[in-house]
Design an enzyme around this catalytic site. Structure first.
Site, PDB file in Angstrom:
ATOM      1  N   LYS A  14      -5.921   1.188  10.424  1.00 55.80           N
ATOM      2  CA  LYS A  14      -6.827   0.093  10.810  1.00 55.80           C
ATOM      3  C   LYS A  14      -6.067  -0.933  11.631  1.00 55.80           C
ATOM      4  CE  LYS A  14      -5.012  -3.124   7.816  1.00 55.80           C
ATOM      5  NZ  LYS A  14      -4.171  -4.250   8.292  1.00 55.80           N
ATOM      6  N   GLY A 104       1.368  -3.314   9.557  1.00 49.07           N
ATOM      7  CA  GLY A 104       0.076  -3.996   9.469  1.00 49.07           C
ATOM      8  C   GLY A 104      -1.067  -3.095   9.879  1.00 49.07           C
ATOM      9  N   GLY A 106      -2.090  -0.502   7.867  1.00 45.13           N
ATOM     10  CA  GLY A 106      -2.737  -0.013   6.644  1.00 45.13           C
ATOM     11  C   GLY A 106      -2.407   1.417   6.263  1.00 45.13           C
ATOM     12  N   ASP A 142      -6.141  -4.146   0.610  1.00 46.27           N
ATOM     13  CA  ASP A 142      -6.967  -3.539   1.663  1.00 46.27           C
ATOM     14  C   ASP A 142      -7.261  -2.061   1.426  1.00 46.27           C
ATOM     15  OD1 ASP A 142      -4.482  -2.665   2.317  1.00 46.27           O
ATOM     16  OD2 ASP A 142      -4.437  -3.500   4.344  1.00 46.27           O
TER      17      ASP A 142
HETATM   18  O1  C5P Z   1      -2.312  -6.257  -2.187  1.00 49.99           O
HETATM   19  P1  C5P Z   1      -1.102  -5.892  -1.401  1.00 49.99           P
HETATM   20  O2  C5P Z   1      -0.102  -5.116  -2.195  1.00 49.99           O
HETATM   21  O3  C5P Z   1      -1.425  -5.252  -0.105  1.00 49.99           O
HETATM   22  O4  C5P Z   1      -0.409  -7.268  -1.024  1.00 49.99           O
HETATM   23  C1  C5P Z   1       0.979  -7.387  -0.832  1.00 49.99           C
HETATM   24  C2  C5P Z   1       1.370  -8.842  -0.989  1.00 49.99           C
HETATM   25  O5  C5P Z   1       0.790  -9.624   0.064  1.00 49.99           O
HETATM   26  C3  C5P Z   1       0.880  -9.486  -2.259  1.00 49.99           C
HETATM   27  O6  C5P Z   1       1.794  -9.319  -3.295  1.00 49.99           O
HETATM   28  C4  C5P Z   1       0.741 -10.942  -1.864  1.00 49.99           C
HETATM   29  O7  C5P Z   1       1.998 -11.570  -1.950  1.00 49.99           O
HETATM   30  C5  C5P Z   1       0.376 -10.869  -0.394  1.00 49.99           C
HETATM   31  N1  C5P Z   1      -1.083 -11.007  -0.182  1.00 49.99           N
HETATM   32  C6  C5P Z   1      -1.655 -12.271  -0.284  1.00 49.99           C
HETATM   33  N2  C5P Z   1      -3.007 -12.432  -0.082  1.00 49.99           N
HETATM   34  C7  C5P Z   1      -3.792 -11.376   0.249  1.00 49.99           C
HETATM   35  C8  C5P Z   1      -3.224 -10.084   0.355  1.00 49.99           C
HETATM   36  C9  C5P Z   1      -1.862  -9.943   0.144  1.00 49.99           C
HETATM   37  O8  C5P Z   1      -0.967 -13.266  -0.569  1.00 49.99           O
HETATM   38  N3  C5P Z   1      -5.093 -11.567   0.445  1.00 49.99           N
END
Ligand code: C5P
Length: 286
Positions: A14, A104, A106, A142
């Site tokens: 994405k 970035g 995904g 995501d």
């Molecule tokens: O959910 P995911 O593992 O993709 O997110 C990685 C890190 O990115 C999270 O631990 C968080 O620190 C940050 N994040 C965030 N806000 C979001 C998505 C991700 O702060 N909406």
């Protein structure tokens, strides 16, 4: 019904057409409003029965093949949902990695969404849409988007989705600098830069609020955005938390010319296109 022996899935990447960071949530995550868009760049995952512990094999040496890989986390979750004991076993997952890592785009999340579906089928687990969505959101913010595909609005942590009408198809030039960006770190940089950012969004033309924060550490990001615009992109931006920068083009010849112009020793340049939801559903077999 006999269980399937082997399943192959395409896991598409994405880009984020836009991304607004609205604030910090009580859970430490950031409140987002973003538009996800599928592109025709995919990893291929093959899930096959193979006696022994659960294994991931990947043709990209930079790709982790242990619990750091979101496919591993998906396997643990589905194994639990199947009410099986101990640790996952008797499946080997082969990943042909074509989506750049820590870019970035995904890739890890898309692989995880593919794994949720394929392993649920292999291990005979029936998941309601809601349960599947919850498991996905727990693995990564995501991941649920990859059950939708096409153009979709993501709110909350990026996991609350509203399908949008598909955009007019566009050619996409993706430039991937020779470094990756960790999502967690990028949000930390946004926190640090927050004060400086106030009042600037909208005026400086950024469509991704993380771009300013990431470009603060990696000035090449803004240079790539500017170069893509100079080459005729009608939109150019950091994707997600980077490090990839994309440009959108109406005509293939312009995208091709931009790909050549943007080529550089320290980066990869990929030429691809957006894919709409029906195409995504058909190709990703969601
Ligand atoms: O959910 P995911 O593992 O993709 O997110 C990685 C890190 O990115 C999270 O631990 C968080 O620190 C940050 N994040 C965030 N806000 C979001 C998505 C991700 O702060 N909406």
């Amino acid at each position: 019904m006999a269980a399937e022996r082997s399943i192959t899935r395409q896991a598409f990447a994405k880009i984020n057409l836009d991304l607004r960071v609205l604030g910090v949530r009580p859970d430490g995550y950031h409140e987002l409003r973003t538009t996800f868009q599928s592109i025709a760049l995919a990893d291929t995952l093959t899930f096959a029965h193979a006696l022994g512990p659960f294994r991931i094999l990947c043709d990209d040496p930079a790709c982790p093949v242990d619990a750091r890989n979101l496919v591993w986390r998906a396997a643990e979750q589905i194994w639990k949902a199947a009410r099986r004991r101990g640790k996952p076993h008797d499946v080997t997952v082969r990943i042909a990695k074509r989506i750049p890592i820590e870019a970035g785009l995904g890739g890890g999340s898309s692989d995880a969404a593919a794994a949720i579906q394929a392993l649920a089928a292999l291990w005979g687990v029936k998941l309601s849409r809601d349960r599947r969505r919850r498991i996905a959101a727990e693995i990564g913010a995501d991941v649920p988007y990859f059950f939708e595909g096409g153009t979709a609005l993501g709110e909350g942590r990026g996991d609350r989705l509203v399908p949008l009408p598909d955009i007019t198809p566009a050619w996409v030039v993706v430039t991937v600098p020779g470094f990756g960006v960790s999502t967690k770190e990028a949000f930390g940089w946004w926190d640090d830069a927050q004060v400086r950012q106030v009042g600037r969004a909208g005026r400086d033309g950024h469509v991704n609020d993380l771009q300013l924060a990431v470009a603060g550490r990696h000035p090449i990001i803004n240079k790539l955005v500017a170069a893509l615009k100079r080459e005729g992109a009608f939109r150019a931006s950091l994707s997600g938390s980077g490090s990839a920068v994309f440009g959108l083009f109406r005509r293939k010849v312009d995208a091709e010319r931009a790909s050549v112009a943007l080529a550089g020793r320290r980066r990869r340049v990929l030429l691809t296109r957006t894919i709409d939801r029906p195409t995504y559903r058909r190709l990703a077999a969601k």
